[in-house]
Write an enzyme that holds these catalytic residues in place. Structure first.
Site, short mmCIF file in Angstrom:
data_model
loop_
_atom_site.label_atom_id
_atom_site.label_comp_id
_atom_site.label_asym_id
_atom_site.label_seq_id
_atom_site.Cartn_x
_atom_site.Cartn_y
_atom_site.Cartn_z
N GLU A 38 -0.17 69.20 -5.40
CA GLU A 38 0.15 69.95 -6.62
C GLU A 38 1.66 69.95 -6.88
OE1 GLU A 38 -1.65 71.09 -9.01
OE2 GLU A 38 -3.55 70.59 -8.04
N HIS B 130 0.71 66.35 -16.21
CA HIS B 130 0.32 66.98 -14.95
C HIS B 130 -0.54 66.02 -14.12
CE1 HIS B 130 -0.85 70.44 -12.34
NE2 HIS B 130 -1.97 69.73 -12.20
N GLU B 131 -1.57 65.46 -14.76
CA GLU B 131 -2.46 64.56 -14.02
C GLU B 131 -1.76 63.26 -13.64
OE1 GLU B 131 -5.10 65.71 -12.81
OE2 GLU B 131 -5.13 67.54 -14.01
#
Length: 580
Positions: free
Chosen positions: A372, A342-343
């Site tokens: 996002e 995700h990061e």
């Protein structure tokens, strides 16, 4: 950790037009010079003159305006503006490094001193953001008839967003910026302590201060707007609570039915014991595995690093210094691995930003939802796909031999990572239940801003809403109202960006699959080069060129945000997994 970017309430008695608000002056070159009395009168009418004005600054500004107006070309004015904007950006980069250090390395006892340092920098940056020179240069550019012929579309976007930021910055004070920096630094340390003790009462007093401050900033920077709409606009341009309510009401109906269907079906199949967590998931090996995965996705360790923090985040000073964090657990190995992917998605956006316009507004992400969308595209559309685990399972076997001994297959990894099960923790939630976590926070924030919810009642209301939406409720504040870092940074209004980003991610990924027919075959081979390049070209380097996320999506996918695409993606995927 985005807080409202604010600045000064005053407008010194500039001798030039502010977007047509001030009039009645004398032309000097392409600018209008007016008397101090006229400016003061018009500013008071606009409720923008809230502090004393120093005559020496007025005189300096008038002289500077006359010089600029009579001699500068569009190109010269634009270049001078960029120089000022980049200076401010450098200060922002220093503050970014301090924020990363605060959450990763800084000793707890340094919190007070760090807050004071950040306050000094915040004031310095504020002074840059509201400098008369920026205002004058913007006015020169906006009043130049040949502007559109002299600048390209990216440069025009720089001017557009510089004006937007400048006008909002003028509505705050240096005192407020210093207070904000110290308040959020202090609040973060209190949140860490309260979360560790699972004691909301420890956090509640400063949360009240944060809420009051953010409401004040919302009223100052976006006068006339509903306060919650104002904070939403910080993260998603033009988004309102009423529009979000429409989107969430639509999702609520469709996803509630899907969740019900999945829960009635039960587990798709049993999983090997090795996938249930335990001592075989050695932390040091998880770290090495995550580093390998990060590299394979395209994260450059020459321009970034991976560390551990209480709450995973992406920080650093800019595209050449992107610092991501995650957290590891032997019992919940998914947290570390998927948190890292995700990061990395956020980091690939940062490392892929347009270097030609580095330090300028157009190189910034268009919205937090767009940012996002990139982290969730890599986490869910890639990292939670069967194709990805056909590539990654041999690497899992290398680092975790127990999984190889139990003959764990890519299909088992895929199904394990795509289980639908209501959970207490947002960052651990699956794709189907995640939007409900966002809805809980959205409804609570809306209540905090309209006064229908009191801070002291948050733990109870949190449990009630979790029970209503997901049928579960936390037994502790740590697993409930204290689980997220966002409010400690004053980031009210951020949470909806996660679900908006999830919907954008699916829409963008489907467009990528159409333009790169062999994409999924490439993923099986661990080849993400073309996907990364496509995203660099379509999203990352484009930055804030377009004025809204819908316009960006239209250029990339052919249509504005369509929640139905997200719902159909979920229904198709989980109908196959659970044989619905």
């Amino acid at each position: 950790q985005a807080c409202v970017a604010g600045s000064r309430t005053w407008r010194k008695m500039f001798g030039f037009v502010f977007g047509g608000v001030i009039s009645g002056g004398v032309k000097v070159g392409s600018c209008t010079v007016v008397s101090s009395r006229t400016v003061a009168r018009d500013l008071c009418k606009s409720n923008l003159l809230s502090r004393s004005i120093r005559s020496e600054n007025r005189v300096r500004t008038l002289h500077m305006m006359a010089e600029v107006a009579t001699s500068v070309s569009v190109r010269d004015a634009y270049d001078a503006l960029c120089k000022k904007l980049r200076h401010s950006a450098r200060l922002e980069q220093v503050m970014g490094l301090m924020g990363w250090d605060e959450q990763v390395l800084m000793p707890q006892g340094a919190a007070d001193a760090r807050g004071k340092m950040k306050a000094v920098l915040a004031v310095e940056k504020y002074e840059c953001d509201v400098s008369p020179e920026i205002g004058s240069l913007l006015n020169v550019l906006e009043n130049e008839s040949t502007l559109k012929q002299s600048l390209n579309e990216y440069e025009l976007a720089v001017v557009r967003d510089a004006r937007r930021n400048y006008d909002k910055s003028l509505c705050m004070t240096s005192e407020l910026k210093a207070y904000e920096a110290e308040l959020t630094s202090k609040a973060y340390q209190i949140w860490v302590s309260a979360r560790e003790k699972s004691d909301f009462n420890e956090f509640a007093p400063i949360l009240k201060e944060l809420l009051a401050h953010v409401k004040n900033v919302a009223s100052l920077t976006r006068p006339g707007m509903d306060q919650y709409d104002a904070v939403l606009d910080v993260f998603e341009r033009g988004m309102t609570a009423s529009r979000l309510t429409e989107i969430f009401d639509e999702l609520k109906v469709d996803l509630s039915q899907l969740l019900k269907d999945v829960m009635e079906k039960g587990s798709a199949q049993p999983f090997p014991d090795a996938l249930k967590g335990g001592d075989q998931w050695i932390i040091e090996k998880q770290e090495k595995f995550c580093q390998d995965i990060s590299r394979s996705l395209g994260f450059s360790f020459d321009k970034g690093r991976l560390d551990v923090s209480v709450h995973p985040f992406t920080g650093g000073s800019g595209p050449t210094d992107v610092r991501i964090t995650t957290r590891y657990s032997t019992e919940n190995w998914v947290e570390g691995i998927m948190g890292t992917i995700h990061e990395v998605g956020h980091a690939l956006y940062e490392q892929g930003r347009n270097s030609e316009y580095e330090g300028l507004p157009v190189s910034e992400p268009l919205s937090f939802g767009v940012h996002e969308s990139q982290s969730l595209l890599w986490e869910r559309c890639v990292g939670q796909s069967l194709e990805f685990w056909k590539h990654a399972t041999p690497l899992v076997h290398k680092y975790f031999p127990e999984l190889e001994k139990e003959n764990v297959t890519p299909e088992q990894m895929y199904r394990c990572l795509n289980q639908v099960k209501p959970s207490l923790i947002r960052v651990d939630a699956d794709e189907v239940t995640y939007p409900f976590h966002v809805m809980v926070r959205f409804e609570i924030e809306r209540g905090l801003f309209d006064g229908s919810i009191k801070v002291e009642d948050l733990p109870t209301i949190w449990r009630e809403k979790m029970k209503e939406y997901l049928g579960i409720e936390p037994e502790s504040d740590k697993d409930g109202v204290l689980q997220d870092v966002h409010w400690s940074g004053g980031a009210f209004g951020y949470f909806p960006s996660y679900t908006l980003g999830a919907m954008m991610a699916v829409q963008i990924f489907e467009a990528a699959c159409k333009e790169i027919p062999e994409l999924k075959d490439q993923m099986v081979q661990g080849d993400f080069i073309q996907l990364k390049a496509w995203l660099n070209s379509k999203i990352h380097r484009v930055g804030s060129l377009y004025p809204s996320p819908d316009e960006l999506l239209t250029h990339v996918t052919g249509q504005k945000l369509q929640p139905s695409i997200f719902v159909e993606y979920l229904r198709k995927k989980y109908s196959e997994i659970y044989a619905l």
